[in-house]
Design an enzyme around this catalytic site. Structure first.
Site, PDB file in Angstrom:
ATOM      1  N   MET A 328       1.031  -1.281  -0.252  1.00  0.00           N
ATOM      2  CA  MET A 328      -0.179   0.288  -0.124  1.00  0.00           C
ATOM      3  C   MET A 328       0.741   1.044   0.140  1.00  0.00           C
ATOM      4  O   MET A 328       0.123   1.789  -0.944  1.00  0.00           O
ATOM      5  CB  MET A 328      -0.706  -0.010   0.961  1.00  0.00           C
ATOM      6  CG  MET A 328      -1.490  -0.975   0.962  1.00  0.00           C
ATOM      7  SD  MET A 328      -3.531  -1.044  -0.331  1.00  0.00           S
ATOM      8  CE  MET A 328      -3.741   0.563  -0.443  1.00  0.00           C
ATOM      9  N   VAL A 401       3.039  -2.611   9.325  1.00  0.00           N
ATOM     10  CA  VAL A 401       2.590  -3.963   9.504  1.00  0.00           C
ATOM     11  C   VAL A 401       1.337  -3.813  10.732  1.00  0.00           C
ATOM     12  O   VAL A 401       0.945  -3.071  11.067  1.00  0.00           O
ATOM     13  CB  VAL A 401       3.124  -4.798  10.430  1.00  0.00           C
ATOM     14  CG1 VAL A 401       4.147  -5.374   9.257  1.00  0.00           C
ATOM     15  CG2 VAL A 401       3.983  -4.179  11.017  1.00  0.00           C
ATOM     16  N   GLU A 402      -0.049  -4.278  10.244  1.00  0.00           N
ATOM     17  CA  GLU A 402      -1.219  -4.319  10.644  1.00  0.00           C
ATOM     18  C   GLU A 402      -0.991  -4.984  12.386  1.00  0.00           C
ATOM     19  O   GLU A 402      -2.039  -5.296  12.890  1.00  0.00           O
ATOM     20  CB  GLU A 402      -2.620  -5.123  10.208  1.00  0.00           C
ATOM     21  CG  GLU A 402      -3.583  -5.176  10.636  1.00  0.00           C
ATOM     22  CD  GLU A 402      -4.213  -3.433   9.853  1.00  0.00           C
ATOM     23  OE1 GLU A 402      -3.318  -2.485   9.503  1.00  0.00           O
ATOM     24  OE2 GLU A 402      -5.121  -3.252  10.099  1.00  0.00           O
ATOM     25  N   LYS A 407       2.084   0.055  15.802  1.00  0.00           N
ATOM     26  CA  LYS A 407       1.757   0.859  15.215  1.00  0.00           C
ATOM     27  C   LYS A 407       1.643   2.119  16.179  1.00  0.00           C
ATOM     28  O   LYS A 407       1.806   3.576  16.773  1.00  0.00           O
ATOM     29  CB  LYS A 407      -0.155   1.488  14.428  1.00  0.00           C
ATOM     30  CG  LYS A 407       0.465   0.755  13.076  1.00  0.00           C
ATOM     31  CD  LYS A 407      -1.461   0.091  12.454  1.00  0.00           C
ATOM     32  CE  LYS A 407      -1.260  -0.571  11.484  1.00  0.00           C
ATOM     33  NZ  LYS A 407      -0.852  -0.382   9.711  1.00  0.00           N
ATOM     34  N   SER A 429      -6.838  -0.943   7.925  1.00  0.00           N
ATOM     35  CA  SER A 429      -7.785  -1.555   7.530  1.00  0.00           C
ATOM     36  C   SER A 429      -8.798  -2.280   8.256  1.00  0.00           C
ATOM     37  O   SER A 429     -10.074  -2.128   8.496  1.00  0.00           O
ATOM     38  CB  SER A 429      -7.533  -2.799   6.711  1.00  0.00           C
ATOM     39  OG  SER A 429      -6.645  -3.625   6.570  1.00  0.00           O
ATOM     40  N   HIS A 450      -8.042   5.563   4.533  1.00  0.00           N
ATOM     41  CA  HIS A 450      -8.214   4.290   4.090  1.00  0.00           C
ATOM     42  C   HIS A 450      -8.225   4.060   2.412  1.00  0.00           C
ATOM     43  O   HIS A 450      -9.210   4.332   2.342  1.00  0.00           O
ATOM     44  CB  HIS A 450      -9.358   3.458   5.586  1.00  0.00           C
ATOM     45  CG  HIS A 450      -9.151   2.225   5.348  1.00  0.00           C
ATOM     46  ND1 HIS A 450     -10.315   0.966   4.315  1.00  0.00           N
ATOM     47  CD2 HIS A 450      -8.051   1.249   4.932  1.00  0.00           C
ATOM     48  CE1 HIS A 450     -10.193   0.160   4.002  1.00  0.00           C
ATOM     49  NE2 HIS A 450      -8.979   0.062   4.253  1.00  0.00           N
ATOM     50  N   ASN A 500     -15.397  -2.304   3.833  1.00  0.00           N
ATOM     51  CA  ASN A 500     -14.634  -3.835   3.577  1.00  0.00           C
ATOM     52  C   ASN A 500     -16.391  -4.331   5.262  1.00  0.00           C
ATOM     53  O   ASN A 500     -16.889  -6.129   4.326  1.00  0.00           O
ATOM     54  CB  ASN A 500     -13.557  -4.125   4.782  1.00  0.00           C
ATOM     55  CG  ASN A 500     -12.462  -3.753   4.176  1.00  0.00           C
ATOM     56  OD1 ASN A 500     -12.929  -4.023   3.004  1.00  0.00           O
ATOM     57  ND2 ASN A 500     -11.455  -3.671   4.163  1.00  0.00           N
TER      58      ASN A 500
HETATM   59  P1  NAI Z   1       3.312  -4.495   3.505  1.00  0.00           P
HETATM   60  O1  NAI Z   1       3.457  -5.805   4.553  1.00  0.00           O
HETATM   61  O2  NAI Z   1       2.986  -5.213   2.176  1.00  0.00           O
HETATM   62  O3  NAI Z   1       4.253  -3.509   4.006  1.00  0.00           O
HETATM   63  C1  NAI Z   1       4.237  -3.056   5.686  1.00  0.00           C
HETATM   64  C2  NAI Z   1       5.539  -2.162   5.370  1.00  0.00           C
HETATM   65  O4  NAI Z   1       6.112  -1.619   6.653  1.00  0.00           O
HETATM   66  C3  NAI Z   1       6.261  -3.268   5.018  1.00  0.00           C
HETATM   67  O5  NAI Z   1       7.811  -2.772   4.248  1.00  0.00           O
HETATM   68  C4  NAI Z   1       8.065  -3.525   6.190  1.00  0.00           C
HETATM   69  O6  NAI Z   1       9.071  -3.444   6.284  1.00  0.00           O
HETATM   70  C5  NAI Z   1       7.539  -1.725   7.003  1.00  0.00           C
HETATM   71  N1  NAI Z   1       7.783  -1.571   8.017  1.00  0.00           N
HETATM   72  C6  NAI Z   1       6.865  -2.243   9.137  1.00  0.00           C
HETATM   73  N2  NAI Z   1       6.747  -1.598   9.936  1.00  0.00           N
HETATM   74  C7  NAI Z   1       7.850  -0.752   9.943  1.00  0.00           C
HETATM   75  C8  NAI Z   1       8.297   0.916  10.678  1.00  0.00           C
HETATM   76  N3  NAI Z   1       7.986   1.024  11.573  1.00  0.00           N
HETATM   77  N4  NAI Z   1       8.846   1.812  10.297  1.00  0.00           N
HETATM   78  C9  NAI Z   1       8.842   1.586   9.253  1.00  0.00           C
HETATM   79  N5  NAI Z   1       8.092   0.637   7.928  1.00  0.00           N
HETATM   80  C10 NAI Z   1       7.977  -0.018   8.619  1.00  0.00           C
HETATM   81  O7  NAI Z   1       1.556  -4.300   4.032  1.00  0.00           O
HETATM   82  P2  NAI Z   1       0.449  -3.546   3.017  1.00  0.00           P
HETATM   83  O8  NAI Z   1      -0.501  -4.756   3.143  1.00  0.00           O
HETATM   84  O9  NAI Z   1       1.078  -2.522   2.312  1.00  0.00           O
HETATM   85  O10 NAI Z   1      -0.522  -3.052   4.094  1.00  0.00           O
HETATM   86  C11 NAI Z   1       0.188  -1.683   5.591  1.00  0.00           C
HETATM   87  C12 NAI Z   1      -0.900  -1.064   5.666  1.00  0.00           C
HETATM   88  O11 NAI Z   1      -2.344  -1.334   4.727  1.00  0.00           O
HETATM   89  C13 NAI Z   1      -1.333  -1.814   6.951  1.00  0.00           C
HETATM   90  O12 NAI Z   1      -2.155  -1.047   8.355  1.00  0.00           O
HETATM   91  C14 NAI Z   1      -2.377  -2.567   6.573  1.00  0.00           C
HETATM   92  O13 NAI Z   1      -3.744  -2.889   7.123  1.00  0.00           O
HETATM   93  C15 NAI Z   1      -3.725  -1.723   5.395  1.00  0.00           C
HETATM   94  N6  NAI Z   1      -3.806  -1.400   4.349  1.00  0.00           N
HETATM   95  C16 NAI Z   1      -3.545  -2.678   3.282  1.00  0.00           C
HETATM   96  C17 NAI Z   1      -4.655  -3.189   2.230  1.00  0.00           C
HETATM   97  C18 NAI Z   1      -3.877  -3.974   0.743  1.00  0.00           C
HETATM   98  O14 NAI Z   1      -5.241  -4.648   0.596  1.00  0.00           O
HETATM   99  N7  NAI Z   1      -2.695  -4.723   1.518  1.00  0.00           N
HETATM  100  C19 NAI Z   1      -5.853  -2.132   1.464  1.00  0.00           C
HETATM  101  C20 NAI Z   1      -6.504  -1.171   2.614  1.00  0.00           C
HETATM  102  C21 NAI Z   1      -4.940  -0.686   4.154  1.00  0.00           C
END
Ligand code: NAI
Length: 668
Positions: A328, A401-402, A407, A429, A450, A500
């Site tokens: 995202m 990360v979720e 967070k 999300s 979001h 959702n």
């Molecule tokens: P992802 O796992 O692809 O990416 C998360 C990234 O955050 C990783 O690159 C990780 O290295 C980095 N990260 C983790 N902790 C960190 C920190 N303390 N500081 C800096 N970087 C850090 O996850 P994704 O899918 O992109 O999801 C991210 C957020 O977006 C979550 O909260 C998720 O619930 C939300 N979301 C996801 C959707 C999806 O379809 N994947 C849709 C809408 C929201």
């Protein structure tokens, strides 16, 4: 100056003047509006201008007429959609458009040069007016776009734009423009023949228009190479091809307008007079149809969503800092850059930042056609592993990360680093905003922004208000979302937010049907026949079955689906693993060829959306979203719910309204 009786001095929406070279200037500057739309009054006044020009041409006091806009924002956005609702019968529509068409014919017949000088958008009725002029000049500016967006409202051009665009651009380009509703850049429009001359900037327009009048320039209609496609037998062939292409995108029973337009072309081809005469009768039934009325509703809903952002322009976001460069975060960063912002992108892993940035090249290439613009965009997307951009950003968005504690910790470390007034947002999300905000010194500052996946394609962004969130922060969130050309929807922090939450029961019910033995192909076909962009089974596979199971749990669908759990446990997660409920090949689900009974499919389609509609009602009752219109707007723009049905709650209400009198009649 001419001594005629036509009064053009008291115009409200136009300014009319004649200069020392006897050139008449009609400046469109609609009173009290930020953009020019051709409503009843501007059209009446335009009639007076035409009459005045006729008189001036007769007594040789006017040697040319130039149309130009008085607004910075563009030439003409189209006919005034708000006034469409006043026309309720086909006869009224025919009369209304025939009056305008007669006036445009008089404009076209003027014996003096008539020039349209265009900067910014020139759409729909605006382009039809320009096409009735003798010569069209446009600025090469990126903001200048011409097009016929009518199909998006369930109609086609009704001010004789069908015949005139075909005459100028030939049938292939003109029909393409009318069938797709695309916004054509000035240089492409020039190549097609919709525009005759380009100038570098708005400052050159008047001078070029004056020259065109003095040199009596006149646009030439499309040449034989282009018009041959409008003659038999080529015409029949390309009409069939257009029907087939259109059918790939929409169903005729849902969106009849493009098909009626193709019929009109198939019948008249290059016979401009015949097409002009037949256009109103073909146009009128579409204009008063339920489909068009619902699509106009969708247009109004989109305006309603944008109106959630304050108009004062006080908060003008220019710099964004995104934390998390995963699925995202990287795409959010890319989209913001594509919208003109400067973005710093942070992640724990620098290689992921690089990867995330590289993945935006496609989007930026699509958005920026020239190398300098593309290079400028790339330089606005900055890798920032240490988070140096936090303190300068107007908006900070977290997409890591979720996990609640992770967070919470991140925001606790951030809040003192943000500049005063900056927006602090999470893309969570499934977590509650108030939970993430709990350890903060100022929990009222945190909002959710979001985004949906894929970011570039999904028009909706939910702006989430936690229990402690300040109104002002929510509004700033909406300003940011509109600034990046998405539609904001304010939603209370509650599990699943809006989109959702309403999708989950719809998808779960469909999966239950699969489990009880109904063919998944039939379910998906029924949903598409209802008007959904994709069936619920295919959607579940596309989203990922693990994600579905997770969302299901959060939303308390604890009884879930055994099949879903089974598939997840065996690593069959859908599209991303090559198998889920379907087997996937080359990015497409392998579906068995089956034919279904039309009535059964229709009934099933209606039944499938019932759980979604029921959930929308609950969302409204719980005031998760402010009102029914906004619920409909969110579900249309967030899930693609059949736009021609006007939204789930509107659809249900109109179904009930239609069945109650029928039941009453049956009882009597
Ligand atoms: P992802 O796992 O692809 O990416 C998360 C990234 O955050 C990783 O690159 C990780 O290295 C980095 N990260 C983790 N902790 C960190 C920190 N303390 N500081 C800096 N970087 C850090 O996850 P994704 O899918 O992109 O999801 C991210 C957020 O977006 C979550 O909260 C998720 O619930 C939300 N979301 C996801 C959707 C999806 O379809 N994947 C849709 C809408 C929201």
């Amino acid at each position: 100056m001419s001594d005629t009786t036509v009064n053009v001095s008291g115009l409200k929406d136009w300014r009319f003047s004649i200069d020392q070279d006897d050139i008449a200037w009609a400046v469109f500057d609609r009173e009290g509006e930020s953009v020019n739309a051709l409503g009843r009054r501007p059209l009446e006044e335009l009639g007076a201008i035409v009459e005045r020009a006729e008189a001036g041409a007769r007594d040789k006091t006017i040697r040319g007429l130039v149309f130009i806009s008085g607004k910075d924002k563009g030439f003409i956005v189209g006919a005034d959609v708000r006034e469409f609702e006043l026309l309720t019968s086909e006869q009224q529509v025919v009369e209304a458009v025939s009056t305008v068409n007669a006036m445009l014919d008089r404009l076209e017949r003027l014996p003096i040069p008539v020039v349209a000088a265009i900067h910014g958008v020139c759409l729909g009725g605006g382009l039809e007016l320009a096409l009735a002029c003798h010569y069209r000049i446009a600025t090469r500016d990126d903001a200048t776009r011409v097009g016929f967006p009518e199909v998006k409202l369930g109609i086609f051009p009704g001010f004789n734009g069908t015949a005139r665009s075909i005459r100028q651009a030939g049938p292939v380009a003109a029909m393409q423009a009318m069938l797709t509703g695309s916004m054509i850049r000035a240089s492409a429009a020039r190549a097609q023949g919709l525009i005759d001359e380009l100038v570098a900037s708005p400052g050159n327009l008047k001078w070029a228009a004056r020259k065109a009048v003095l040199q009596k320039r006149k646009s030439a209609p499309a040449g034989i190479a282009k018009t041959v496609m409008g003659q038999w037998p080529a015409r029949g062939y390309i009409a069939d091809k257009m029907r087939a292409e259109t059918r790939k995108k929409v169903r005729e029973e849902h969106y009849p307008a493009p098909f009626r337009l193709i019929d009109l072309f198939a019948r008249f081809g290059m016979d401009s007079a015949g097409m002009k005469a037949a256009e109103p009768r073909a146009f009128a039934p579409l204009m008063v149809s339920e489909t068009s009325r619902n699509l106009r509703r969708v247009f109004r809903l989109s305006e309603l969503m944008k109106a959630q952002a304050p108009k004062d322009g006080v908060f003008k976001p220019l710099r964004v800092h995104v934390i998390g460069a995963g699925t995202m975060g990287a795409d959010i960063a890319g989209w913001c850059v594509a919208s003109g912002m400067e973005v710093t992108l942070q992640d724990l892993k620098p290689d992921l930042i690089e990867k995330g940035i590289a993945a935006q090249a496609k989007l930026l290439a699509r958005k920026f056609r020239t190398k300098p613009l593309r290079d400028a965009a790339k330089s606005r997307l900055i890798a920032d592993p240490e988070g140096k951009g936090v303190g300068r950003a107007d908006v900070v968005i977290e997409a890591i990360v979720e996990k609640l504690e992770v967070k919470q910790q991140l925001f606790a470390g951030l809040e003192d680093k943000l500049k005063p007034g900056a927006v602090m947002a999470t893309n969570t999300s499934s977590l509650q905003i108030e939970d993430i905000a709990r350890p903060l010194k100022d929990p009222g500052r945190l909002i959710g922004i979001h985004f949906f996946n894929p970011v570039a394609q999904m028009p909706l962004v939910e702006v989430i208000r936690g229990t402690a969130t300040r109104d002002e922060e929510v509004k700033k969130g909406c300003s940011f979302v509109t600034a990046i050309d998405k539609f904001p929807l304010i939603v209370k922090s509650a599990p699943g937010f809006l989109v959702n939450r309403v999708l989950a029961p719809y998808m779960m019910a469909a999966l239950k049907r699969v489990e009880s033995g109904e063919a998944k192909e039939k379910i998906d076909e029924a949903a598409r026949a209802f008007g959904m962009p994709m069936g619920p089974v295919e959607l579940a596979d596309t989203v990922g079955l693990d994600v579905c199971a997770h969302v299901g749990r959060i939303l308390g669908n604890a009884d879930g689906s055994a099949k879903l759990d089974q598939l997840v446990a065996s690593g069959k997660l859908g599209k991303k693993t090559g198998e889920g409920l379907y087997v996937w090949k080359d990015g497409k689900p392998v579906k068995q060829e089956k034919t279904f009974d039309k009535r059964e499919i229709e009934e099933l389609g209606k039944a499938l959306v019932e759980p979604l509609i029921a959930e929308c009602r609950k969302v409204l009752d719980e005031r998760i979203v402010e009102n029914a219109d906004l619920v409909d707007a969110g579900v249309i723009f967030g899930t693609g719910f059949a736009p021609f049905r006007g939204g789930p709650l509107h659809y249900k209400a109109s179904q009930t309204a239609a069945t109650v009198p029928a039941q009453r009649a049956a009882a009597e």
